[in-house]
Design an enzyme around this catalytic site. Sequence first.
Site, short mmCIF file in Angstrom:
data_model
loop_
_atom_site.label_atom_id
_atom_site.label_comp_id
_atom_site.label_asym_id
_atom_site.label_seq_id
_atom_site.Cartn_x
_atom_site.Cartn_y
_atom_site.Cartn_z
CG ASP A 90 -2.03 0.88 1.19
OD1 ASP A 90 -2.15 1.59 0.17
OD2 ASP A 90 -2.82 0.90 2.14
CG ASP A 263 -6.39 -4.48 2.03
OD1 ASP A 263 -6.93 -3.86 1.11
OD2 ASP A 263 -6.10 -3.94 3.12
CB CYS A 301 -12.66 -24.40 9.91
SG CYS A 301 -11.03 -23.68 9.70
CB CYS A 303 -7.55 -23.76 10.35
SG CYS A 303 -8.14 -23.37 12.00
CB CYS A 306 -10.82 -25.99 13.38
SG CYS A 306 -11.50 -24.33 13.53
CG HIS A 332 -10.77 -20.11 12.84
ND1 HIS A 332 -11.29 -21.26 12.28
CD2 HIS A 332 -11.77 -19.19 12.78
CE1 HIS A 332 -12.54 -21.04 11.91
NE2 HIS A 332 -12.86 -19.80 12.21
ZN ZN Z 1 -10.41 -23.15 11.88
#
Ligand code: ZN
Length: 369
Positions: A90, A263, A301, A303, A306, A332
């Site tokens: 940016d 973003d 999820c 991830c 999780c 997450h």
């Molecule tokens: Zn997750």
Amino acid sequence: MTAFRLEARCGSARAGVVTTPHGDFRTPAFMPVGTQAAVKTLHPAEVRACGVEVVLCNAYHLALRPGVAVVERGGGLHRFMGWDGPILTDSGGYQLVSLGAVTQVDDEAAIFVSPYDGSRMRVTPEDAVGIQARLGADVLMCLDHPVAWGAGSDAVTDAAERTHSWAERCRAVHPGGGRLLFGIVQGGFDATLRRESARAIGALGFDGVAIGGLSLGEPVEVMLEMTAASVSEIPGDVPRYFMGLGTDAEMLAAIALGVDMFDCVVPTRLARNGTALTTQGSLNLRNATYREDVRPIDEHCGCAACERFSRAYLRHLFAAGEILAHRLVTIHNVTHLSRLMAAARTAIVTGSFQKENASVRGQAAPAPG
Ligand SMILES: [Zn+2]
């Protein structure tokens, strides 16, 4: 050779690929924000494992601290921060709004006052491109002049005209070498000015066009109307980037209008405050409700948070002030948004994308990678 390959379209929504000197990224894309050359609390390998293909850094902040020369001596931004994928920087234009009181603008340059030591930094449009090129960014942003929600029409018109003149000056010092330079549409909250701005910026032949100066507190209907007005005049063969948007419903609505990139600092900031984004809405993991809740944050999820940890454990970590809590919920939230983008992409490719999106939200997203 164009840096954007459009692969599929569903209504106005698009799926594509952007090519940079540090590899490709797929769109729709969410870029987590590494203002200080780090996605807060995460190792770059963890950022990658969240499904992220491109990150955003802030040239203004890095120019102030540690300084461009330090990054150059560190081998450029990719080497310095340990991220070998695409980086978008940016320019600092947004700080003209967010730090409003400590900035000055004239037609020649923007003057920023450092929040760290009060020193003044004068940045011309040419300087803004030069700083980003020296940092080693793959995608560089023009210096622009956004205005706050509620600004008067004269201020909006002046800022848009200044943004166009600065865009021409930035375009004249395009660093080349496969790097991409994006122009930025302004025009405040007036659809006519938005279209004029998009037409002016679109005519300059940038590698991509960003929609700036939105999501600054205006009602969501106004934001989407201004997005539609901007998109209507941006050429179809370049990526379109909505700067500073990061909630599920708003990003999906913008994708439906033809936006390709996003973003936002909010998803990672929320994570550090204990708020987890899920397919069913957000959870405040500090809440006592989760004291004995053995479920993962989101059963959809996979991830690193999780797959192993419960809401009860995360609530305990926040209560105990453990830094691991910030890291796990950041992992997450970033994964959640990567999955959302991947699911939107799949839906666009298969012709089933709808912004309302029950289908996108509910479906199993492809594994990141
Ligand atoms: Zn997750």
